[in-house]
Scaffold this active site. Structure first.
Site, PDB file in Angstrom:
ATOM      1  N   SER A 140       0.666  -1.160   0.102  1.00 46.76           N
ATOM      2  CA  SER A 140       0.136  -0.070  -0.019  1.00 46.76           C
ATOM      3  C   SER A 140       0.875   1.241  -0.037  1.00 46.76           C
ATOM      4  CB  SER A 140      -0.797  -0.080   1.104  1.00 46.76           C
ATOM      5  OG  SER A 140      -1.561   1.388   1.555  1.00 46.76           O
ATOM      6  N   CYS A 142       0.256   3.333   2.091  1.00 45.03           N
ATOM      7  CA  CYS A 142       0.635   3.578   3.448  1.00 45.03           C
ATOM      8  C   CYS A 142       2.083   3.238   3.980  1.00 45.03           C
ATOM      9  CB  CYS A 142      -0.391   3.027   4.115  1.00 45.03           C
ATOM     10  SG  CYS A 142      -2.198   3.793   4.065  1.00 45.03           S
ATOM     11  N   TYR A 189      -0.927  -0.330  10.250  1.00 42.46           N
ATOM     12  CA  TYR A 189      -1.076  -0.791   9.060  1.00 42.46           C
ATOM     13  C   TYR A 189       0.104  -0.729   8.082  1.00 42.46           C
ATOM     14  CZ  TYR A 189      -3.478  -1.038   4.303  1.00 42.46           C
ATOM     15  OH  TYR A 189      -3.813  -1.558   2.980  1.00 42.46           O
ATOM     16  N   LYS A 231       2.531  -3.639   6.320  1.00 46.32           N
ATOM     17  CA  LYS A 231       2.878  -3.892   5.014  1.00 46.32           C
ATOM     18  C   LYS A 231       4.248  -3.564   4.595  1.00 46.32           C
ATOM     19  CE  LYS A 231      -1.501  -3.896   3.107  1.00 46.32           C
ATOM     20  NZ  LYS A 231      -1.885  -5.262   2.605  1.00 46.32           N
ATOM     21  N   ARG A 258      -5.498  13.484  -2.784  1.00 49.72           N
ATOM     22  CA  ARG A 258      -5.471  12.224  -2.992  1.00 49.72           C
ATOM     23  C   ARG A 258      -5.411  11.909  -4.484  1.00 49.72           C
ATOM     24  NH1 ARG A 258      -4.478  12.691   1.748  1.00 49.72           N
ATOM     25  NH2 ARG A 258      -5.063  11.099   3.466  1.00 49.72           N
TER      26      ARG A 258
END
Ligand code: NAD
Length: 339
Positions: free
Chosen positions: A126, A128, A157, A161, A230
């Site tokens: 991701s 993230c 999170y 990842k 975004r």
């Protein structure tokens, strides 16, 4: 359609997280590409899957356990691991333990894939994972793959990842399991979560606008000041990029995301235009917001694949809005779930 150079049409392909948004679409995509043996696994009961392909080998397994991963991987030639306990900002900022426990899924899936002699393994990482300090401005510089280090990803999170990306890399280096890792940036489209707390901004905004319209309301709640930026990738681009990276020689993590940057206010403008309404925006400034700005630098994927996600947000949001509208206005027992 041309035969894949790395997997035969009769080789067993496992998709985990197949009851979820991307996994459900991926099962359908593999079928359309001619794959005849697909195993689809998710922890959820079948009637909660977003899409079900009846002719797939559909199984309900909790992949945090090693034995469940062994059962899932048995006989498989390729694994697409999309299973994760995740959601939008509202979920990942308040469920860090659940997000980090997905490390059990990826660790046990890698071990089981190695034991089962799987040749190729796909991991859905991701955006993230990217360092927070690179995402503090709305007019953000798009994130290059190298921007994940020095590491300071999204707490919970993102750390999981990043750790799992490295685990994939070491299974390849130490055990010869070919791993492919993509960093998805905000995927949206029909057949995904739009209510219940795990939904992401595009689906949440559609739901709020539809709910206000159906109730004759004039206002929606917006998380933050709406100036945060975004990019959002439509599911068709996500599927194309997923398959192309899996088939490629790209071994290091690579962005699969859109570089069409918008503010959340602009995203709401698009949804209002589709719905044909104008609503008052009530901004909630203490809501979970994530980073201030984020977009995907697609230099590398263009160079490696000669392709990058290009579906315009206006088109993708139209399709997404119409699906969510149907869901919200059709009684649940009459909704169809076929991939
Ligand atoms: P999703 O929540 O719709 O699908 C994930 C699925 O995994 C769910 O159906 C869930 O039930 C299943 N799952 C969770 N725990 C499990 C377990 N213990 N055993 C078996 N199945 C389990 O999410 P998605 O949007 O389809 O995301 C798929 C993957 O892509 C995830 O790894 C996610 O982190 C990653 N990703 C998604 C996005 C996005 O914008 N959707 C962005 C970046 C990365």
């Amino acid at each position: 359609m041309a035969e894949s150079p790395v997997v035969g049409r009769d080789d067993l392909v496992l998709v985990t997280g197949a009851g979820g948004f991307i996994g459900g679409h991926l099962v359908g995509e593999l079928r359309r590409r001619g794959h005849r043996r697909i195993r689809a696994v998710d922890i959820k009961p079948l009637d909660e899957w977003f899409q079900v392909l009846p002719e797939a080998d559909n199984r309900i397994l909790d992949l945090r356990g090693r034995e469940a991963c062994r059962e899932a991987a048995r006989g498989a030639r390729q694994v697409y691991n999309l299973a994760a306990d995740m959601g939008g900002m509202g979920f990942i900022e308040t469920h860090k333990v659940e997000c980090m426990l997905s490390v059990l899924i990826n660790t046990h899936m890698l071990m089981a894939a190695h034991e089962a002699g799987v040749e190729r393994y796909f991991y859905s990482s991701s955006a993230c994972v990217y360092a927070a300090e690179k995402q503090t401005m709305t007019d953000v510089t798009p994130l290059k793959e190298a921007d994940a280090y020095p590491a300071m990803p999204e707490d919970g999170y993102g750390w999981e990842k990043l750790f799992s990306e490295r685990m994939c890399r070491h299974f390849r280096e130490d055990f010869g399991l070919e791993t492919r890792i993509v960093r998805y940036h905000n995927v949206y489209g029909p057949h995904g979560t739009y209510e219940g707390g795990r939904e992401k901004a595009p689906a949440a905004i559609c739901r709020k606008v539809i709910a206000a319209t159906l109730a004759g309301g004039s206002e929606i709640e917006v998380w933050g000041d709406g100036q945060q930026t975004r990019s959002f990738m439509y599911i068709d681009d996500c599927l194309f990029g997923t398959y192309a990276v899996m088939e490629s020689d790209i071994r290091d993590p690579i962005n699969v995301g859109s570089d069409e940057l918008v503010t959340i206010n602009q995203l709401i403008d698009i949804v209002e235009e589709i719905a044909g309404v104008r609503l008052t925006r009530r901004h909630t400034l203490d809501a979970p917001l994530g980073v201030r700005g984020r977009s995907s630098d697609n230099t590398r994927i263009r160079r490696e694949l000669g392709w990058a996600p290009s579906t315009r947000l206006r088109y993708g949001m139209d399709t997404t809005y119409r699906w969510i509208y149907d869901q919200m206005t059709t009684p649940s027992e009459r909704r169809r779930i076929y991939a």
